[in-house]
Design a protein around this motif. Structure first.
Motif, PDB file in Angstrom:
ATOM      1  N   ASP A  64       8.367 -32.481  26.360  1.00 26.52           N
ATOM      2  CA  ASP A  64       9.139 -32.955  27.505  1.00 26.52           C
ATOM      3  C   ASP A  64       8.391 -32.683  28.808  1.00 26.52           C
ATOM      4  OD1 ASP A  64      11.322 -34.075  28.763  1.00 26.52           O
ATOM      5  OD2 ASP A  64      12.219 -32.111  29.147  1.00 26.52           O
ATOM      6  N   ASN A  65       8.304 -33.719  29.651  1.00 22.35           N
ATOM      7  CA  ASN A  65       7.638 -33.572  30.943  1.00 22.35           C
ATOM      8  C   ASN A  65       8.621 -33.890  32.055  1.00 22.35           C
ATOM      9  OD1 ASN A  65       5.121 -33.124  29.699  1.00 22.35           O
ATOM     10  ND2 ASN A  65       4.936 -35.354  29.395  1.00 22.35           N
ATOM     11  N   GLU A  66       8.466 -33.202  33.147  1.00 22.33           N
ATOM     12  CA  GLU A  66       9.271 -33.541  34.317  1.00 22.33           C
ATOM     13  C   GLU A  66       8.449 -33.312  35.570  1.00 22.33           C
ATOM     14  OE1 GLU A  66      12.688 -31.041  34.112  1.00 22.33           O
ATOM     15  OE2 GLU A  66      11.563 -29.215  34.477  1.00 22.33           O
ATOM     16  N   PHE A  67       8.922 -33.958  36.639  1.00 21.82           N
ATOM     17  CA  PHE A  67       8.245 -33.831  37.925  1.00 21.82           C
ATOM     18  C   PHE A  67       9.112 -32.995  38.851  1.00 21.82           C
ATOM     19  CE2 PHE A  67       7.649 -35.404  42.295  1.00 21.82           C
ATOM     20  CZ  PHE A  67       6.313 -35.066  42.460  1.00 21.82           C
ATOM     21  N   ARG A  68       8.476 -32.109  39.590  1.00 22.07           N
ATOM     22  CA  ARG A  68       9.232 -31.237  40.479  1.00 22.07           C
ATOM     23  C   ARG A  68       8.656 -31.342  41.887  1.00 22.07           C
ATOM     24  NH1 ARG A  68      13.363 -27.701  42.148  1.00 22.07           N
ATOM     25  NH2 ARG A  68      12.465 -26.001  43.368  1.00 22.07           N
ATOM     26  N   TRP A  69       9.516 -31.470  42.870  1.00 18.64           N
ATOM     27  CA  TRP A  69       9.032 -31.386  44.255  1.00 18.64           C
ATOM     28  C   TRP A  69       9.840 -30.352  45.023  1.00 18.64           C
ATOM     29  CZ3 TRP A  69      12.765 -35.013  43.132  1.00 18.64           C
ATOM     30  CH2 TRP A  69      13.819 -35.149  44.046  1.00 18.64           C
ATOM     31  N   ASP A  70       9.210 -29.720  45.961  1.00 15.06           N
ATOM     32  CA  ASP A  70       9.876 -28.757  46.839  1.00 15.06           C
ATOM     33  C   ASP A  70       9.078 -28.727  48.132  1.00 15.06           C
ATOM     34  OD1 ASP A  70      11.159 -26.746  48.140  1.00 15.06           O
ATOM     35  OD2 ASP A  70      10.821 -25.196  46.626  1.00 15.06           O
ATOM     36  N   TRP A 113      14.636 -28.536  61.190  1.00 18.38           N
ATOM     37  CA  TRP A 113      14.006 -28.318  59.877  1.00 18.38           C
ATOM     38  C   TRP A 113      14.534 -29.326  58.866  1.00 18.38           C
ATOM     39  CZ3 TRP A 113      11.383 -24.135  57.036  1.00 18.38           C
ATOM     40  CH2 TRP A 113      10.698 -23.264  57.880  1.00 18.38           C
ATOM     41  N   PHE A 114      13.680 -29.692  57.949  1.00 20.30           N
ATOM     42  CA  PHE A 114      14.090 -30.501  56.798  1.00 20.30           C
ATOM     43  C   PHE A 114      13.586 -29.812  55.549  1.00 20.30           C
ATOM     44  CE2 PHE A 114      13.624 -33.332  60.383  1.00 20.30           C
ATOM     45  CZ  PHE A 114      14.824 -34.022  60.353  1.00 20.30           C
ATOM     46  N   LYS A 115      14.451 -29.773  54.532  1.00 15.66           N
ATOM     47  CA  LYS A 115      14.026 -29.202  53.261  1.00 15.66           C
ATOM     48  C   LYS A 115      14.444 -30.164  52.166  1.00 15.66           C
ATOM     49  CE  LYS A 115      14.918 -24.443  54.747  1.00 15.66           C
ATOM     50  NZ  LYS A 115      15.629 -23.177  54.444  1.00 15.66           N
ATOM     51  N   SER A 116      13.633 -30.273  51.166  1.00 18.49           N
ATOM     52  CA  SER A 116      13.991 -31.144  50.055  1.00 18.49           C
ATOM     53  C   SER A 116      13.418 -30.561  48.776  1.00 18.49           C
ATOM     54  CB  SER A 116      13.437 -32.547  50.287  1.00 18.49           C
ATOM     55  OG  SER A 116      13.749 -33.367  49.181  1.00 18.49           O
ATOM     56  N   GLU A 117      14.224 -30.611  47.716  1.00 14.34           N
ATOM     57  CA  GLU A 117      13.707 -30.170  46.429  1.00 14.34           C
ATOM     58  C   GLU A 117      14.414 -30.925  45.323  1.00 14.34           C
ATOM     59  OE1 GLU A 117      14.751 -26.387  44.883  1.00 14.34           O
ATOM     60  OE2 GLU A 117      16.483 -26.172  46.180  1.00 14.34           O
ATOM     61  N   GLY A 118      13.793 -30.957  44.196  1.00 15.65           N
ATOM     62  CA  GLY A 118      14.461 -31.610  43.080  1.00 15.65           C
ATOM     63  C   GLY A 118      13.544 -31.846  41.903  1.00 15.65           C
ATOM     64  N   PHE A 119      14.150 -32.438  40.868  1.00 12.82           N
ATOM     65  CA  PHE A 119      13.418 -32.782  39.656  1.00 12.82           C
ATOM     66  C   PHE A 119      13.530 -34.277  39.418  1.00 12.82           C
ATOM     67  CE2 PHE A 119      14.453 -28.357  39.068  1.00 12.82           C
ATOM     68  CZ  PHE A 119      13.330 -27.827  38.446  1.00 12.82           C
ATOM     69  N   ALA A 120      12.542 -34.811  38.791  1.00  9.98           N
ATOM     70  CA  ALA A 120      12.613 -36.218  38.402  1.00  9.98           C
ATOM     71  C   ALA A 120      12.081 -36.358  36.983  1.00  9.98           C
ATOM     72  CB  ALA A 120      11.800 -37.077  39.354  1.00  9.98           C
ATOM     73  N   GLU A 121      12.753 -37.226  36.233  1.00 13.87           N
ATOM     74  CA  GLU A 121      12.304 -37.527  34.883  1.00 13.87           C
ATOM     75  C   GLU A 121      12.317 -39.031  34.720  1.00 13.87           C
ATOM     76  OE1 GLU A 121      13.244 -34.963  30.959  1.00 13.87           O
ATOM     77  OE2 GLU A 121      14.609 -34.622  32.638  1.00 13.87           O
ATOM     78  N   HIS A 122      11.247 -39.570  34.236  1.00 18.74           N
ATOM     79  CA  HIS A 122      11.141 -41.012  34.026  1.00 18.74           C
ATOM     80  C   HIS A 122      11.522 -41.779  35.284  1.00 18.74           C
ATOM     81  CE1 HIS A 122      10.823 -39.595  29.998  1.00 18.74           C
ATOM     82  NE2 HIS A 122      12.071 -39.148  29.990  1.00 18.74           N
ATOM     83  N   ASP A 162      23.363 -33.391  48.397  1.00 25.01           N
ATOM     84  CA  ASP A 162      22.812 -33.450  47.042  1.00 25.01           C
ATOM     85  C   ASP A 162      22.608 -34.901  46.670  1.00 25.01           C
ATOM     86  OD1 ASP A 162      22.967 -30.746  47.025  1.00 25.01           O
ATOM     87  OD2 ASP A 162      24.833 -30.644  45.887  1.00 25.01           O
ATOM     88  N   LEU A 163      21.375 -35.276  46.561  1.00 23.89           N
ATOM     89  CA  LEU A 163      21.028 -36.688  46.434  1.00 23.89           C
ATOM     90  C   LEU A 163      20.219 -36.896  45.174  1.00 23.89           C
ATOM     91  CD1 LEU A 163      21.003 -39.458  47.907  1.00 23.89           C
ATOM     92  CD2 LEU A 163      18.817 -38.766  48.870  1.00 23.89           C
ATOM     93  N   ASP A 164      20.845 -37.420  44.171  1.00 22.69           N
ATOM     94  CA  ASP A 164      20.124 -37.734  42.937  1.00 22.69           C
ATOM     95  C   ASP A 164      20.966 -38.735  42.161  1.00 22.69           C
ATOM     96  OD1 ASP A 164      22.196 -36.157  41.818  1.00 22.69           O
ATOM     97  OD2 ASP A 164      20.979 -34.349  42.115  1.00 22.69           O
ATOM     98  N   SER A 165      20.748 -38.825  40.901  1.00 22.84           N
ATOM     99  CA  SER A 165      21.486 -39.823  40.122  1.00 22.84           C
ATOM    100  C   SER A 165      22.920 -39.396  39.842  1.00 22.84           C
ATOM    101  CB  SER A 165      20.737 -40.071  38.804  1.00 22.84           C
ATOM    102  OG  SER A 165      20.456 -38.836  38.190  1.00 22.84           O
ATOM    103  N   ASN A 166      23.260 -38.146  40.175  1.00 23.96           N
ATOM    104  CA  ASN A 166      24.636 -37.677  40.004  1.00 23.96           C
ATOM    105  C   ASN A 166      25.453 -38.071  41.224  1.00 23.96           C
ATOM    106  OD1 ASN A 166      23.851 -36.286  37.634  1.00 23.96           O
ATOM    107  ND2 ASN A 166      22.978 -34.697  38.974  1.00 23.96           N
ATOM    108  N   PRO A 167      26.760 -37.896  41.130  1.00 23.79           N
ATOM    109  CA  PRO A 167      27.580 -38.144  42.308  1.00 23.79           C
ATOM    110  C   PRO A 167      27.128 -37.258  43.452  1.00 23.79           C
ATOM    111  CG  PRO A 167      28.947 -37.874  40.366  1.00 23.79           C
ATOM    112  CD  PRO A 167      27.558 -37.561  39.950  1.00 23.79           C
ATOM    113  N   GLY A 168      27.070 -37.827  44.635  1.00 25.04           N
ATOM    114  CA  GLY A 168      26.582 -37.081  45.794  1.00 25.04           C
ATOM    115  C   GLY A 168      27.565 -36.013  46.232  1.00 25.04           C
ATOM    116  N   MET A 169      27.051 -35.089  47.022  1.00 23.11           N
ATOM    117  CA  MET A 169      27.908 -33.988  47.465  1.00 23.11           C
ATOM    118  C   MET A 169      27.340 -33.521  48.791  1.00 23.11           C
ATOM    119  SD  MET A 169      30.266 -31.649  46.392  1.00 23.11           S
ATOM    120  CE  MET A 169      30.818 -30.182  47.217  1.00 23.11           C
ATOM    121  N   THR A 170      28.212 -33.341  49.791  1.00 25.30           N
ATOM    122  CA  THR A 170      27.740 -32.931  51.106  1.00 25.30           C
ATOM    123  C   THR A 170      28.230 -31.523  51.411  1.00 25.30           C
ATOM    124  OG1 THR A 170      27.899 -35.216  51.815  1.00 25.30           O
ATOM    125  CG2 THR A 170      27.662 -33.559  53.531  1.00 25.30           C
TER     126      THR A 170
END
Lengths: 276, 655
Positions: A85-91, A104-113, A144-152
């Protein structure tokens, strides 16, 4: 690592109105904070105008010490693999502003496919804390910005250099739905040589309530920790290799298992640290 | 025998003794090949014991024929007979025409663009004469505003050349004519006061010949202008420092140095040392903010590999006028095998001191006399304080003969004294043999005046520079004790990362990295003016200023405040003040007061040296006296360029 919950029925709606409101507040706070320094520079210019022997309207103060600088750092830009299994991570993080007032801006997360499975982005107003040498106060919003429901979330935290060169950033989050969360990150640069640098790092997340839509349980939710060894070809470009370990706990672990995810997930990583 | 010869780039000239009547600019140039010297020195370059990649070595050493590569517009400068690769030309007289323009240069093997004067980096050496009124027209051919400040000059403030204080600056395609009487003599320099133009090459030497015969005897003289060059945009350098203050420090302590320290000092001592520095989040290797990682160090515009060369005849007395025109680099200068007699600093004669080495902080000048005993060559070696590179030139009786380039000294580390924690070990400073410490502590002066102080009438006659035939203006004495300084209460915070708990007297110390190196090193305590001061009044007021900063955030200021948030310092015309500086930071700061002399209180009483730039060591407390005898708005700042631009700047208003 918060687990993949793609395809789960959305129970929490993304309240776009509240997000916009928070963003607006943030921008206003930033503008108000930046205003004194701008006015300052202008008033200095005004006072020096009297001494001018030639066209005073072109005159600037002799030094411009409230200059706006910018910084963008991607601390983690990496592939993680455990074999199958491979995944991409950014921070990453960035800032723009003066010595005393920054955005300031901060961003982190994982991406798969090619799909962001878990990501959050923050915009924060940042100001050094009086009587502390190396710590800044930060407040703003997290989305929270990804393929899941967003959350502020609203966000309040500090970030800075603790004694012994230990970088430390605890942040507290709150939402209008009575939810609270916490995130603590920390890292340390150990100089093997002046260019070969080992960086142990950790991040833990806490939540006060379950959020099945995002696969999050209450209490200590997850841990992401790792050690990276980078080689600074230049200060701004450093490839690295390392080892990461993520674990989910409690309810979050249960959600993870239900999803067929991995609760204890050790992986090898390779990536590049860049900034400009 | 002609008493003075002036040589530029190794070529001697008859002294220009009939300068007074000279109204046109005169260009004296040289023709010789630095190339041949450079080729010979290429193998010397590899002596650099710091192991680096080939690219970096070339960068540090520069290229063989460094400097200005542009073909000059000869039509614009009719007197300019030929261009030189060997240093700036000399212009002398009382009228000068200068053109500020961008010029292609190549110091490192990579083409770059410099801010040049008349096409040269450094700009032409200006030679003027005390007593003359000089006219200097400066034409700006840059795409941005420019300015030229006459460093150390005692002139009307509207001629001082600081945009935003003395004038509005010189706009593009405009010419500004400076005109002022020259009422002093000695070695000085000029540089831009506009943003980072000083870093990109706008600087040059100035010699002012005394009206009377120069009491310093010499047969030949050279200007040795030290500077630092980077191919990076200075705006990027500044931005890098703001984002990561140790960006250019590649000599930090590592796991490797931990183990080597354990072997030397023992495990316990090493761990407690690391914990001490770690607890403070301070870095003992933080010597200079910008290092040889980006800088190539130049002498008269020549990198080490090009080896700027000066000629002499054996047994001649050669006067070397050292000027540190760097933006950020403090140099330690020596000429292995040749003792130097220091005769002047910042344009003011001092009692001769024989030394093997001296530290020259940014913007200072030191004149030394050397007398090579025989027909062998000598290396002028100027290593940066952090030992990340050096500038190098050769003094030789004949072209082609060079001397070995010595290895750089070990890199210094900061100590607890530098942190302002005092001499914890109880090591008394008094055990230094060359110390002259009859100085009274700064804040307890014994000011006695007999005549009542009069507030008006001062300052109509500025006090002259001390010289053999000085006449002191008669001014009312100042009665009583000076008003003590306003107490400064500083707390650590975003703009102050350290407050010196026990600042110490360090004038008799040679400086970081120069202790016990087996050489005679000049200290500030050695500087005794050759002539009595011209204002013998005790101060009527004391002003205390702390040099503060946050190294991690790269914020610098005085008393915890940057320029933009601070009020000007106001001096009453004619008053005499004692300025007390306390350095709370862990770096040296060369503090420069425009327009007025800074008389360093180093224990020499009425023979205290007159300076324009005073280097303050980390954790140091020192004081100097200032006669506020020239009205106007004066700049007062740290001469480390990026510290100044970060806010270590104050306006001093004399009115």
């Amino acid at each position: 690592m918060r687990t993949t919950t793609a395809g789960r029925e959305s129970t929490a709606e993304f309240d776009s109105a509240s997000a916009s409101a928070l963003m607006l507040i943030l921008v206003l706070v930033g503008l108000i904070a930046l205003a004194p320094s701008v006015t300052n520079a202008q008033s200095t210019a005004t006072t020096t105008q009297n001494s001018g022997v030639t066209s005073p309207e072109e005159e600037e103060p002799p030094v411009m010490d409230n200059q706006i600088f910018g910084h963008i750092l991607f601390d983690q830009l990496e592939g993680r693999t455990n074999g199958p299994d491979n995944e991409f991570r950014w921070d990453g993080e960035g800032w723009i502003g003066t010595d005393m007032n920054k955005l300031w801006f901060k961003s982190e997360g994982f991406a798969e496919h090619g799909v962001a499975t878990d990501g959050d982005t923050e915009a924060l107003y940042d100001r050094p804390i009086p009587y502390l040498r190396y710590f800044d106060f930060q407040a703003g919003v997290r989305y929270d910005l990804d393929s899941n429901p967003g959350m502020t979330w609203g966000a309040v935290g500090i970030e800075g250099l603790a004694p012994y060169f230990f970088e430390f950033a605890p942040t507290f989050y709150f939402s209008d739905r009575g939810r609270f969360a916490g995130k603590v990150t920390g890292w340390y640069d150990l100089l093997l040589t002046n260019r070969l640098i080992m960086q142990p790092e950790f991040e833990v997340n806490f939540y006060n309530t379950n959020d099945p839509s995002r696969g999050i349980g209450s209490g200590l939710s997850d841990l992401d920790t790792g050690v990276r060894i980078r080689y600074e070809i230049s200060r701004k470009f450093a490839p690295y290799i390392g080892f990461a370990y993520t674990q989910t706990f409690g309810e979050t672990a249960r959600f993870t298992r239900e999803e067929g995810g991995i609760v204890n997930d050790p992986r090898f990583i390779f990536g590049t640290r860049v900034w400009y | 025998m002609p008493r003075t010869k002036f040589g530029v780039g190794g070529c001697e000239h008859k002294p220009a003794l009939t300068l007074v009547a000279q109204s046109r600019l005169e260009v004296r140039l040289t023709s010789f090949d630095t190339i041949s010297d450079g080729l010979l020195s290429a193998s010397r370059g590899s002596r650099d014991r710091v192991s680096r990649g080939i690219t970096r070595r070339r960068f540090v050493q520069g290229v063989l024929a460094g400097g200005v590569i542009a073909s000059l517009d000869l039509s614009r400068l009719p007197a300019l007979a030929q261009k030189t690769a060997s240093g700036p030309p000399l212009l002398s007289g009382n009228s000068f025409d200068l053109v500020v323009e961008q010029t292609p240069v190549n110091f490192t093997g990579r083409p770059s663009v410099a801010t040049a004067v008349n096409g040269f980096v450094p700009g032409p050496i200006l030679r003027m004469r005390e007593g003359d009124t000089v006219t200097i027209s400066v034409a700006n051919h840059l795409p941005v505003d420019t300015s030229i400040h006459w460093h150390g000059f005692r002139i009307p403030s509207d001629m001082d050349g600081v945009p935003g204080l003395s004038f509005a600056g010189i706009a593009r395609n405009e010419t500004f004519v400076y005109r002022f009487p020259v009422k002093q003599h000695g070695t000085y320099w000029y540089h831009s006061h506009s943003r980072f133009q000083e870093q990109t090459g706008l600087y040059g030497g100035i010699i002012i010949d005394p009206q009377v015969e120069d009491p310093i005897e010499y047969d030949r003289e050279y200007v040795i202008l030290l500077s630092d060059w980077t191919d990076e945009d200075p705006e990027a350098v500044f931005s890098n420092l703001k984002q990561q203050s140790d960006y250019y420090n590649y000599h930090q302590r590592t796991v490797g140095t931990f183990f080597s320290d354990v072997r030397k000092e023992g495990l316990r001592a090493t761990i407690s040392d690391r914990l001490m520095w770690g607890r403070m989040n301070m870095n003992p290797t933080d010597i200079l903010d910008v290092s040889g990682a980006t800088y190539t160090y130049l002498i008269n515009g020549q990198p080490p590999a090009a080896n700027w060369t000066a000629l002499f005849q054996p047994r001649e007395r050669v006067r070397l006028r050292f000027i540190n025109g760097s933006s950020m680099t403090i140099f330690d200068v020596r000429i292995p095998g040749l003792p130097m007699t220091v005769v002047q600093t910042d344009g003011n004669d001092i009692e001769p001191v024989i030394v093997d080495e001296f530290r020259i902080s940014v913007a200072e000048t030191y004149d030394v006399i050397v007398q090579p005993p025989d027909a062998s060559a000598f290396t002028i070696f100027a290593q940066s304080e952090d030992r990340t590179g050096y500038a190098r030139a050769t003094l030789t009786p004949r072209r082609g003969l060079t001397a070995p380039v010595p290895p750089m000294d070990p890199r210094p580390l900061l100590t607890m004294v530098d942190m302002g924690l005092g001499n914890m070990s109880g090591m008394a400073m008094g055990d230094r043999p060359r110390m002259k410490m009859e100085a009274k502590p700064p804040s307890t002066p014994s000011a006695v005046g007999t005549v009542n102080a009069r507030r008006d009438g001062y300052g109509e006659v500025p006090f002259p520079q001390p010289s053999p035939n000085t006449t002191r203006p008669s001014v009312p004495a100042i009665a009583g004790k000076p008003t003590p300084p306003k107490p400064i209460t500083l707390r650590e915070g975003p703009q102050v990362d350290n407050v010196a708990m026990r600042p110490t007297e360090r004038l008799a110390e040679p400086g970081n990295g120069l202790d016990d190196n087996g050489r005679r090193v000049l200290t500030y305590a050695d500087l005794r003016a050759r002539y009595r001061g011209t204002d013998l009044r005790p101060p009527n007021r004391e002003i205390e200023l702390h040099l503060t900063g946050n190294m991690e955030r790269f914020i610098w200021g005085f008393n915890g405040e940057k320029f933009s948030s601070a009020e000007p310092i106001r001096l009453k015309l004619g008053e005499r003040v004692r300025i007390i500086l306390v350095n709370d930071t862990m770096m040296e700061h060369p503090i420069h007061l425009h327009g007025l002399w800074s008389e360093l209180e180093n224990g020499n009483g009425e023979w205290r040296p007159y300076k324009h730039t005073i280097n303050v060591k980390p954790g140091e407390r020192l004081s100097y006296l200032v006669s506020a005898d020239t009205p106007g708005k004066w700049a007062y700042h740290c001469h480390l360029l990026y510290h100044m631009e970060a806010g270590m700047f104050r306006t001093v208003i004399v009115s």
